[in-house]
Design a protein around this motif. Structure first.
Motif: not given
Length: 435
Positions: A19, A35-36, A38-40, A43, A61, A65, A73, A77
């Motif tokens: 993050d 985005f990539k 923070s998405q990981q 998860a 996110l 978004n 989205e 979030m």
């Protein structure tokens, strides 16, 4: 930090580092990368039930978004951020109440005990104070001598240890730098060599200049080597064939696949195939036969989406076959779309169905365009969205009045402007030919 956390298996630390990286990319304006990461992070945080890291990733996110125009989205979030934050605050409040209750009970009991023991403590404290004052004088004198010795030897020891540590780290870092630089050079040299090999399979400028009067090839690989390729040759019946193809994958795997695809096309031509549909049918058989040996139960399902156009300039005829990728003809400021057959050149559920292709009567001034999907699939623009096939078709039409060399320049500028600071997602190949 991320590398260290991954090595020691600290998933909570991994989520925090991911993050943090996403936040830095967001500040730098690289929204897709933000985005990539923070998405990981989200998860992993949700996987391990880390509420604080979930709140932080959801907050990131929410902003990313929103920046990308993904408002649904972004709202999701934001709601996750609020609910997680409220949950954390509720838990903290409960702990604070319990701590306050224990503190109040303790203070009440201490007050009661202090009243009972106050007088006895006064006498005891007076005796202890006198004894401590006498002992303290002796201790101070002894301690002063010991501290001088400790500071002297301790400082010397630390200096030696620190010097040894710095020297060792310098030696290790220098060695690691040499190893990394050598490995990077070997990889770069290998990829450059692979690029030279792949380029030897592509259509040369000489053969294109000899057979086409006015044309352009806008070829922009995602990496040094490419899954997209363009091939051309003069066939035995006198027509000039041009193939524009998108092999499965990109980078090194895509480049290897492109060489197999080109070799299969050349094999079909050597066997005497001249009709576009016949060339693709034979090419497909060759690819399937070769990939049966890949070790998988059903054989590899790789291949290519491609178009082949064969120019008969003497009789003003164009024969073609479009496998997944369309062909456009611009005439009188209108786009005539030659639809693609919905199957690739390779193994798939309908690989027993032969390609049909077709024929088109040419007129002077016609402009023929073939393309892969890399241009229209590129993310970019003000909202970080795909360029899309409709916008691509309209843009090509808008520049079709220009000479082919200028069209090439305009396509390059449009692609770069749309992509901006985002990463290129795929190989790009657009070919234009004017009759």
């Amino acid at each position: 930090s991320l590398k260290i956390k991954e090595e020691i298996g600290d998933k909570q630390g991994i989520a925090t580092s991911l993050d943090n990286i996403g936040s830095i990319y967001y500040d730098q304006g690289e929204t897709a990368k933000a985005f990539k990461y923070s998405q990981q992070s989200l998860a992993i945080a949700q996987e391990i039930g880390a509420a604080l890291e979930t709140k932080q990733a959801a907050s990131s996110l929410w902003k990313v978004n929103k920046k990308l125009g993904r408002y649904k989205e972004s709202l999701e979030m934001y709601e996750l951020f609020i609910s997680t934050r409220d949950s954390l605050e509720s838990e903290a409040n409960q702990k604070a109440v319990i701590r306050q209750e224990y503190k109040s009970a303790y203070e009440k009991q201490a007050a009661a005990d202090s009243i009972t023991n106050a007088e006895a403590d006064k006498v005891k404290d007076a005796l202890l104070t006198a004894e401590k004052a006498e002992n303290k004088q002796h201790q101070l004198e002894a301690t002063a001598q010991k501290q001088k010795a400790y500071f002297l030897y301790g400082g010397l020891g630390l200096a030696i240890l620190f010097g040894g540590f710095i020297f060792n780290r310098f030696r290790v870092t220098s060695k690691q730098k040499e190893i990394i630089e050598e490995a990077h050079k070997e990889i770069t040299d290998s990829i450059d060599y692979a690029e030279r090999i792949q380029r030897s399979f592509l259509a040369t400028k000489e053969i294109l200049d000899t057979n086409l009067k006015d044309y352009f090839v806008f070829f922009k690989p995602k990496n040094v080597v490419s899954g997209d390729f363009y091939w051309a040759d003069l066939l035995s019946n006198g027509t000039f064939a041009v193939v524009n193809a998108d092999s499965t994958g990109h980078g090194v795997p895509g480049a290897i696949m492109s060489i197999l695809n080109i070799s299969s096309i050349e094999g079909a031509v050597k066997e005497g195939a001249t009709a576009p549909h016949e060339i693709f049918n034979k090419t497909r058989q060759s690819i399937i036969k070769r990939l049966k040996k890949d070790g998988s139960p059903e054989g590899g399902k790789d291949g290519m989406d491609a178009s082949i156009v064969c120019f008969d300039f003497e009789n003003k005829k164009l024969t073609y076959t479009a496998a997944q990728n369309p062909i456009w003809v611009i005439r009188d400021n209108e786009v005539i779309q030659i639809k693609a057959e919905k199957m690739p050149v390779g193994k798939h559920e309908f690989d027993h169905v032969p390609f049909e292709g077709g024929e088109f009567d040419l007129q002077k001034g016609d402009q023929i365009y073939t393309l892969t999907d890399g241009f229209q699939d590129q993310f970019g623009g003000p909202n970080g969205k795909k360029f899309m096939i409709k916008r691509m078709r309209e843009y090509v039409l808008s520049i079709s009045h220009l000479p082919m060399a200028e069209q090439h320049q305009k396509l390059n500028e449009a692609f770069s402007d749309w992509k901006g600071d985002l990463e290129q997602v795929d190989d790009v190949c657009v070919i234009g030919v004017k009759i």
